[in-house]
Design a protein around this motif. Sequence first.
Motif, PDB file in Angstrom:
ATOM      1  N   MET A   1       0.822  -1.204   0.000  1.00 28.49           N
ATOM      2  CA  MET A   1       0.000   0.000   0.000  1.00 28.49           C
ATOM      3  C   MET A   1       0.858   1.258   0.000  1.00 28.49           C
ATOM      4  O   MET A   1       1.910   1.315   0.643  1.00 28.49           O
ATOM      5  CB  MET A   1      -0.917   0.015   1.226  1.00 28.49           C
ATOM      6  CG  MET A   1      -2.072  -0.954   1.147  1.00 28.49           C
ATOM      7  SD  MET A   1      -3.241  -0.757   2.524  1.00 28.49           S
ATOM      8  CE  MET A   1      -3.874   0.903   2.201  1.00 28.49           C
ATOM      9  N   GLN A   2       0.386   2.249  -0.733  1.00 27.55           N
ATOM     10  CA  GLN A   2       1.031   3.562  -0.743  1.00 27.55           C
ATOM     11  C   GLN A   2      -0.049   4.630  -0.843  1.00 27.55           C
ATOM     12  O   GLN A   2      -0.892   4.591  -1.738  1.00 27.55           O
ATOM     13  CB  GLN A   2       2.000   3.691  -1.922  1.00 27.55           C
ATOM     14  CG  GLN A   2       2.727   5.028  -1.966  1.00 27.55           C
ATOM     15  CD  GLN A   2       3.553   5.213  -3.229  1.00 27.55           C
ATOM     16  OE1 GLN A   2       3.189   4.723  -4.293  1.00 27.55           O
ATOM     17  NE2 GLN A   2       4.670   5.919  -3.122  1.00 27.55           N
ATOM     18  N   ARG A   3      -0.069   5.544   0.102  1.00 22.78           N
ATOM     19  CA  ARG A   3      -1.006   6.669   0.101  1.00 22.78           C
ATOM     20  C   ARG A   3      -2.453   6.215  -0.078  1.00 22.78           C
ATOM     21  O   ARG A   3      -3.225   6.791  -0.846  1.00 22.78           O
ATOM     22  CB  ARG A   3      -0.627   7.668  -0.992  1.00 22.78           C
ATOM     23  CG  ARG A   3       0.747   8.287  -0.786  1.00 22.78           C
ATOM     24  CD  ARG A   3       1.179   9.116  -1.976  1.00 22.78           C
ATOM     25  NE  ARG A   3       2.542   9.596  -1.827  1.00 22.78           N
ATOM     26  CZ  ARG A   3       3.242  10.173  -2.804  1.00 22.78           C
ATOM     27  NH1 ARG A   3       2.692  10.345  -4.007  1.00 22.78           N
ATOM     28  NH2 ARG A   3       4.486  10.575  -2.594  1.00 22.78           N
ATOM     29  N   GLY A   4      -2.817   5.155   0.644  1.00 20.67           N
ATOM     30  CA  GLY A   4      -4.201   4.715   0.641  1.00 20.67           C
ATOM     31  C   GLY A   4      -4.612   3.833  -0.508  1.00 20.67           C
ATOM     32  O   GLY A   4      -5.786   3.464  -0.618  1.00 20.67           O
ATOM     33  N   ARG A   5      -3.683   3.460  -1.351  1.00 18.31           N
ATOM     34  CA  ARG A   5      -3.995   2.617  -2.501  1.00 18.31           C
ATOM     35  C   ARG A   5      -3.156   1.341  -2.489  1.00 18.31           C
ATOM     36  O   ARG A   5      -2.037   1.327  -1.971  1.00 18.31           O
ATOM     37  CB  ARG A   5      -3.713   3.349  -3.818  1.00 18.31           C
ATOM     38  CG  ARG A   5      -4.578   4.561  -4.079  1.00 18.31           C
ATOM     39  CD  ARG A   5      -4.192   5.203  -5.418  1.00 18.31           C
ATOM     40  NE  ARG A   5      -4.943   6.412  -5.679  1.00 18.31           N
ATOM     41  CZ  ARG A   5      -6.120   6.434  -6.305  1.00 18.31           C
ATOM     42  NH1 ARG A   5      -6.663   5.299  -6.726  1.00 18.31           N
ATOM     43  NH2 ARG A   5      -6.751   7.575  -6.510  1.00 18.31           N
ATOM     44  N   VAL A   6      -3.703   0.288  -3.079  1.00 15.74           N
ATOM     45  CA  VAL A   6      -2.932  -0.932  -3.312  1.00 15.74           C
ATOM     46  C   VAL A   6      -2.184  -0.743  -4.628  1.00 15.74           C
ATOM     47  O   VAL A   6      -2.802  -0.579  -5.687  1.00 15.74           O
ATOM     48  CB  VAL A   6      -3.842  -2.169  -3.391  1.00 15.74           C
ATOM     49  CG1 VAL A   6      -3.029  -3.394  -3.824  1.00 15.74           C
ATOM     50  CG2 VAL A   6      -4.509  -2.433  -2.063  1.00 15.74           C
TER      51      VAL A   6
END
Length: 241
Positions: free
Chosen positions: A208-213
């Motif tokens: 995950m990065q900044r709320g996204r997969v």
Amino acid sequence: MEKKILKDINFILPRGKVLAVVGESGSGKSTLLNTITGLLGKVGKASVGSIRFKNRDLLTLHARQWQSIRGKEIARVYQDSSAAFCPIRKIGEQLYEMVQAHGKWSRVELKERAEKIIKKMNLPEGILDEYPFCLSGGMAQRVGILAALLLKPDLLLADEPTSALDTVTQVQVVEEMMKLQAEYGLSILLVTHQLSIALVMADYVVIMQRGRVVEAGSVRSVFECPQHAYTKELLAAVLKE
């Protein structure tokens, strides 16, 4: 003004497997667990999508329905388990109160069930008569795992369960969790920022990065052949340590 914290989250955790959610602080990992367990509170809400668990959409449950699921079918281990206990009440009393919320248990039944897990977690026999403030960090985490497993949940959510421990204790706790997972056939959703823990424990991984997969797949495929630039950065950072 509303702000979206989690976006485009999509993954499957097969029964009896371990899926690690990996990402830096602030990537949305703990918010994801709070969403799964219906603990966003008044400051957040899940407005779209669904979370399927045993043919139910968790996002549609009301408070009373959650009372029968949270702790019994879905349990959680926190980064600092000692904070989940009242420091001036004995551990056994608090565990008894917890299980009573999900059915009529005798103290003998609690002790018998607890002692089986106590042995597997390498905890001292008299741990139920101890106060939480007397425990080391490693013992507190083991007690947190004990509490989570007492009701034999189908899904265990482990939120950074080893990050507050020293390296030796981390290894011990991971080994004990893996033995319990194999014996009980648990499904575990493991949140961590430590790639080494994910590599040892997990069958599948979500980055995950900044709320996204940004990447997902088997641990081997993601770690050996990363496709996303962020995954490559995480792996490169580990190699530099």
